[in-house]
Design an enzyme around this catalytic site. Structure first.
Site, PDB file in Angstrom:
ATOM      1  N   GLU A 102      -4.767  49.860  16.450  1.00  0.00           N
ATOM      2  CA  GLU A 102      -5.124  50.467  15.166  1.00  0.00           C
ATOM      3  C   GLU A 102      -6.588  50.172  14.851  1.00  0.00           C
ATOM      4  O   GLU A 102      -7.139  49.164  15.292  1.00  0.00           O
ATOM      5  CB  GLU A 102      -4.170  49.877  14.105  1.00  0.00           C
ATOM      6  N   ASP A 103      -7.216  51.054  14.095  1.00  0.00           N
ATOM      7  CA  ASP A 103      -8.623  50.848  13.746  1.00  0.00           C
ATOM      8  C   ASP A 103      -8.800  49.782  12.662  1.00  0.00           C
ATOM      9  O   ASP A 103      -9.625  48.890  12.783  1.00  0.00           O
ATOM     10  CB  ASP A 103      -9.287  52.169  13.304  1.00  0.00           C
ATOM     11  N   ASP A 106      -5.692  47.738   5.985  1.00  0.00           N
ATOM     12  CA  ASP A 106      -6.220  47.627   4.635  1.00  0.00           C
ATOM     13  C   ASP A 106      -5.099  47.052   3.754  1.00  0.00           C
ATOM     14  O   ASP A 106      -4.862  45.852   3.782  1.00  0.00           O
ATOM     15  CB  ASP A 106      -6.667  49.046   4.239  1.00  0.00           C
ATOM     16  N   PHE A 155     -15.961  50.048   2.010  1.00  0.00           N
ATOM     17  CA  PHE A 155     -15.505  51.199   2.761  1.00  0.00           C
ATOM     18  C   PHE A 155     -16.413  51.411   3.962  1.00  0.00           C
ATOM     19  O   PHE A 155     -17.625  51.567   3.816  1.00  0.00           O
ATOM     20  CB  PHE A 155     -15.425  52.458   1.893  1.00  0.00           C
ATOM     21  N   ARG A 168     -17.067  59.892  13.117  1.00  0.00           N
ATOM     22  CA  ARG A 168     -16.223  59.027  13.959  1.00  0.00           C
ATOM     23  C   ARG A 168     -16.935  58.654  15.259  1.00  0.00           C
ATOM     24  O   ARG A 168     -16.558  57.701  15.942  1.00  0.00           O
ATOM     25  CB  ARG A 168     -14.908  59.736  14.313  1.00  0.00           C
TER      26      ARG A 168
HETATM   27  P1  IMP Z   1      -3.426  50.785   4.732  1.00  0.00           P
HETATM   28  O1  IMP Z   1      -2.083  51.470   4.748  1.00  0.00           O
HETATM   29  O2  IMP Z   1      -3.927  50.596   3.322  1.00  0.00           O
HETATM   30  O3  IMP Z   1      -3.446  49.513   5.540  1.00  0.00           O
HETATM   31  O4  IMP Z   1      -4.439  51.846   5.303  1.00  0.00           O
HETATM   32  C1  IMP Z   1      -4.831  51.887   6.590  1.00  0.00           C
HETATM   33  C2  IMP Z   1      -5.528  53.200   6.873  1.00  0.00           C
HETATM   34  O5  IMP Z   1      -6.441  53.560   5.822  1.00  0.00           O
HETATM   35  C3  IMP Z   1      -6.369  53.060   8.108  1.00  0.00           C
HETATM   36  O6  IMP Z   1      -5.615  53.368   9.258  1.00  0.00           O
HETATM   37  C4  IMP Z   1      -7.490  54.025   7.845  1.00  0.00           C
HETATM   38  O7  IMP Z   1      -7.121  55.301   8.272  1.00  0.00           O
HETATM   39  C5  IMP Z   1      -7.666  54.034   6.345  1.00  0.00           C
HETATM   40  N1  IMP Z   1      -8.764  53.149   5.892  1.00  0.00           N
HETATM   41  C6  IMP Z   1      -8.648  51.989   5.225  1.00  0.00           C
HETATM   42  N2  IMP Z   1      -9.849  51.438   4.954  1.00  0.00           N
HETATM   43  C7  IMP Z   1     -10.757  52.267   5.507  1.00  0.00           C
HETATM   44  C8  IMP Z   1     -12.193  52.237   5.583  1.00  0.00           C
HETATM   45  O8  IMP Z   1     -12.893  51.331   5.093  1.00  0.00           O
HETATM   46  N3  IMP Z   1     -12.769  53.285   6.241  1.00  0.00           N
HETATM   47  C9  IMP Z   1     -12.060  54.300   6.800  1.00  0.00           C
HETATM   48  N4  IMP Z   1     -10.720  54.359   6.767  1.00  0.00           N
HETATM   49  C10 IMP Z   1     -10.073  53.361   6.108  1.00  0.00           C
HETATM   50 MG    MG Z   2      -5.955  54.749  10.737  1.00  0.00          MG
END
Ligand code: IMP
Ligand code: MG
Length: 185
Positions: A102-103, A106, A155, A168
């Site tokens: 995963e990238d 959050d 962000f 990207r």
């Molecule tokens: P979570 O469900 O809140 O953990 O969200 C995770 C997803 O939100 C990641 O897989 C990203 O696609 C997106 N995301 C969260 N923070 C960022 C950021 O700083 N930049 C770009 N995408 C983000």
């Molecule tokens: Mg993602």
């Protein structure tokens, strides 16, 4: 579309630091999965750059597959916990050692849903490798097995991560300027 320089506040993780850390992660994963069957599951689209560099740093035999997930509510920054599978795996995972690539994690809601979903298919093991961990923002605990970098609550974009779907391709992780985000999220 504007040039990335207009979006960029600062470079948070330069290309050489990313590549060095990914080599280390690849070595660690190679040690841990020595003699074991391994399937890397990349979460599209953000994880794709990380996957392609990480797999070149892994020297044990493995296969790859892809999943795409969306949080409900397009354009909404906060993920709510309800996620939708937009693309499912092509491979059965029962009895396999699965490593999710995963990238960024959050709030943790997306990964939690993915883990619950994949566990119903009874993999032999299920582990998580994330390039970035925005730890301060966590709302649900996610067991991270391999972590590239812990980052502050900003962000970020580049290296697979988008800002409104663009940029990207950048080889580094950058911070988005505050004025770019205002009113959007
Ligand atoms: P979570 O469900 O809140 O953990 O969200 C995770 C997803 O939100 C990641 O897989 C990203 O696609 C997106 N995301 C969260 N923070 C960022 C950021 O700083 N930049 C770009 N995408 C983000
Ligand atoms: Mg993602």
């Amino acid at each position: 579309m504007q040039d990335y320089q207009e979006v960029l506040e600062e470079i948070l993780i330069p290309e050489d630091a990313l590549q060095k850390r990914i080599q280390e992660l690849g070595q660690e994963i190679s040690r841990d999965y020595e003699g074991k069957d391994l399937l890397l599951v990349c979460i599209l689209k953000g994880g794709v750059m990380f996957l392609t560099d990480l797999m070149r740093a892994i020297d044990v035999p493995h296969t790859i597959d892809f999943m795409a997930i969306s949080s409900y509510g397009a354009g909404v920054r906060r993920s709510t916990g309800s996620v939708q599978i937009k693309l499912d795996l092509a491979t059965p995972i029962e009895g396999r050692n699965v490593l999710i690539v995963e990238d960024i994690i959050d709030s943790g809601h997306t990964l939690t849903s993915v883990i619950n979903f994949l566990n119903t298919r009874r993999p032999k093991s299920l582990k998580i490798c994330t390039l970035l961990d925005k730890a301060e923002r966590r709302e649900v605990r996610v067991p991270i097995d391999y972590r590239g970098f812990t980052i502050p609550n900003k962000f970020v974009f580049g290296y697979g991560l988008d800002f409104d779907e663009y940029y990207r391709n950048l080889p580094f992780i950058g911070v988005v300027r505050a004025e770019q985000i205002q009113g959007k999220r």
